[in-house]
Design an enzyme around this catalytic site. Structure first.
Site, short mmCIF file in Angstrom:
data_model
loop_
_atom_site.label_atom_id
_atom_site.label_comp_id
_atom_site.label_asym_id
_atom_site.label_seq_id
_atom_site.Cartn_x
_atom_site.Cartn_y
_atom_site.Cartn_z
N ILE A 47 15.37 -14.43 16.55
CA ILE A 47 16.30 -13.35 16.22
C ILE A 47 17.42 -13.99 15.40
CG2 ILE A 47 17.68 -11.43 17.08
CD1 ILE A 47 14.71 -11.37 17.89
N HIS A 48 17.45 -13.71 14.12
CA HIS A 48 18.35 -14.41 13.20
C HIS A 48 19.34 -13.42 12.59
CE1 HIS A 48 19.26 -17.93 10.63
NE2 HIS A 48 19.60 -17.00 9.74
N SER A 49 20.63 -13.73 12.73
CA SER A 49 21.66 -12.89 12.12
C SER A 49 21.99 -13.41 10.73
CB SER A 49 22.92 -12.89 13.00
OG SER A 49 22.67 -12.28 14.25
N GLU A 50 22.14 -12.49 9.82
CA GLU A 50 22.40 -12.83 8.42
C GLU A 50 23.59 -13.79 8.28
OE1 GLU A 50 23.05 -10.35 4.26
OE2 GLU A 50 23.79 -9.50 6.14
N CYS A 60 28.00 -24.44 9.04
CA CYS A 60 27.09 -24.00 10.10
C CYS A 60 25.68 -24.53 9.81
CB CYS A 60 27.07 -22.47 10.20
SG CYS A 60 26.35 -21.67 8.74
N GLU A 113 26.43 -10.23 9.73
CA GLU A 113 27.14 -11.36 9.15
C GLU A 113 28.34 -11.78 9.99
OE1 GLU A 113 27.67 -14.32 6.67
OE2 GLU A 113 26.40 -12.77 5.78
N GLY A 114 28.50 -13.10 10.15
CA GLY A 114 29.68 -13.62 10.85
C GLY A 114 29.79 -13.20 12.29
N ASP A 171 32.14 -12.54 19.87
CA ASP A 171 30.80 -12.33 19.34
C ASP A 171 30.54 -10.83 19.36
OD1 ASP A 171 28.11 -12.25 18.68
OD2 ASP A 171 27.61 -14.03 19.86
N ARG A 217 27.97 -9.22 17.99
CA ARG A 217 26.58 -8.87 17.71
C ARG A 217 25.94 -8.10 18.86
NH1 ARG A 217 24.37 -14.76 16.30
NH2 ARG A 217 25.64 -15.17 18.15
N LYS A 220 21.28 -14.54 24.55
CA LYS A 220 20.33 -13.83 23.71
C LYS A 220 19.03 -13.55 24.46
CE LYS A 220 20.31 -14.99 19.37
NZ LYS A 220 20.03 -15.71 18.08
#
Length: 434
Positions: free
Chosen positions: A265-268, A280, A308-309, A342, A344, A380
């Protein structure tokens, strides 16, 4: 006191009331307040409502911003062996799955065993298009674009291997033609010039009927019919099995249910993935996830979320970079900008995994296969499983920085990324292992 939300469910800040202060008025250090004799719970402007006084007999402690739901065992690391998959840590089933599935037959499950009340209901997602992407490494993957009812962003699923198909993509849509289906990627096998149907070849092959290829020759009925299907054989090769056909049979012989596929699971991260930022290791993690999934016979999927971020957006992220240059870490910078540490969430990721056949109702075959989650973030794991435990995380596979594994010979390096990783470990409770 506010409810103890997990990191992935941090409430949005209320901007309706101005606090009347600028970023410069904030001070996260203890020195100035302690020297002035100000207690932690008294550090407020006079214009802001004061908290209830605490008597001397009461103890006071600030609740942690990040409180991991559990701490799995340390993830073993390893040397840089590009031919073997990384070490992984089995997840404690009592914490991440319904207890009834692992208890004795006479045990009775409770609502707490099968739900996570802190997570919002899953959003509705729909895969709008899928396309084959040949990569610079020689591997192929299929890029899926999703719409949803939670935001107006286009989130992505990068699928490796032939064993994952989108249910919403394959579902028939009113008024569409066979060409419409092929254009949006809802086909089986391989596209080629002159192909006219997205489905008829599959139906004939299932019935054992020989299907003509684009050269007019009858191809063997056993030709593969998955998303990584082989190209049609030429007339010269037809009497014999070529390398592509042998590879297809090898893929068909692989049992996709034997092992849980890899999931990331990858955040932009525009700065880390596009403009070569050494603040990073996001770009490095994305590349490593793709490499591992390309090597696995069971494939895998990268869910690429537009967060993002850590969910604060690129504008605020760049402001946070300036705050970091002023001496603050990533967590402090987010708070100074009046954002959660955070922001997200992962409900979209869970819904996309279910759509790709990697999750479902309790007891379903799709759910019980489970996934192997590439992450260092224990929060996560619980978040991705969803409010109804729709996804089963069987293993957490740690992502050790490349610089650690190679003794500094490769990977992202520098004082900024070192501080970034230190903050992840110390304040976000991420788990690394060298």
């Amino acid at each position: 006191m506010s409810p103890q939300y997990p990191a992935h469910a941090s409430p949005r800040p209320d901007y309706s009331t101005s606090l009347g202060r600028t970023v410069s008025d904030y001070d996260l250090t203890e020195d100035s307040a302690d020297k002035a004799g100000v207690k932690p719970y008294e550090r407020h402007d006079a214009s802001i409502a004061q908290p209830t006084p605490i008597s001397p007999s009461q103890s006071y402690s600030v609740p942690p911003i990040i409180s991991p739901a559990f701490t799995p065992p340390t993830t073993p690391g390893g040397s840089l062996d590009l031919s073997t998959p990384p070490s992984s840590t089995p997840i404690d089933p009592s914490l991440t799955t319904d207890a009834a599935a692992h208890a004795s037959s006479d045990a009775t499950s409770t609502p707490e065993d099968t739900t996570n009340s802190k997570l919002d209901p899953l959003p509705e997602v729909s895969c709008e298009v899928r396309a084959r992407i040949p990569t610079t490494t020689g591997q192929e993957m299929f890029l899926h674009l999703y719409h949803n009812n939670a935001d107006n962003k286009e989130h992505l699923a990068i699928v490796f291997g032939p064993y994952m198909r989108s249910k919403s993509l394959d579902a028939p849509r009113e008024g569409e033609t066979e060409k419409d289906r092929m254009i949006r990627g809802a086909y089986v096998g391989t596209l080629f010039p002159g192909r006219t149907s997205s489905r008829i070849e599959a139906l004939k092959r299932e019935a054992g009927v020989a299907v003509p290829n684009n050269n007019g020759q009858a191809a063997a009925a056993q030709a593969t019919d998955n998303t990584a299907g082989t190209l049609p054989m030429s007339p010269v090769q037809a009497p014999q099995k070529d390398d592509e056909e042998k590879e297809a049979e090898k893929e068909e012989a692989t049992d996709p249910w034997k092992e849980a596929p890899l999931v990331r699971i990858h955040s932009e991260c525009y700065t880390g993935e596009t403009v070569w930022s050494a603040r990073c290791d996001c770009g490095e993690q994305l590349d490593e996830a793709a490499r591992l999934m390309s090597l696995s016979p069971y494939g895998g999927v990268i869910i690429y979320l537009r967060q993002e971020g850590r969910g604060i957006g690129l504008l605020s992220k760049l402001k946070a970079y300036n705050l970091q240059d002023l001496g603050h870490d990533t967590l402090q910078a987010n708070l100074l900008l009046r954002h959660p540490a955070d922001a997200r969430s992962y409900g979209l990721a869970t819904a996309m995994l279910v759509d790709l056949g990697l999750g479902g109702p309790l007891g379903s075959r799709e759910r019980e296969r489970g996934i192997r989650l590439l992450t260092n973030n224990p929060e996560k794991v619980r978040a991705v499983e969803g409010p109804g435990k729709e996804v089963l995380v069987r293993q957490r596979v740690g992502m050790v920085p490349l610089a650690w594994r190679t003794g500094g010979k490769e990977g992202v390096q520098g004082k900024e990324v070192e501080k970034y990783i230190s903050t992840k470990i110390e304040k976000f409770k991420h788990m690394f292992s060298s």
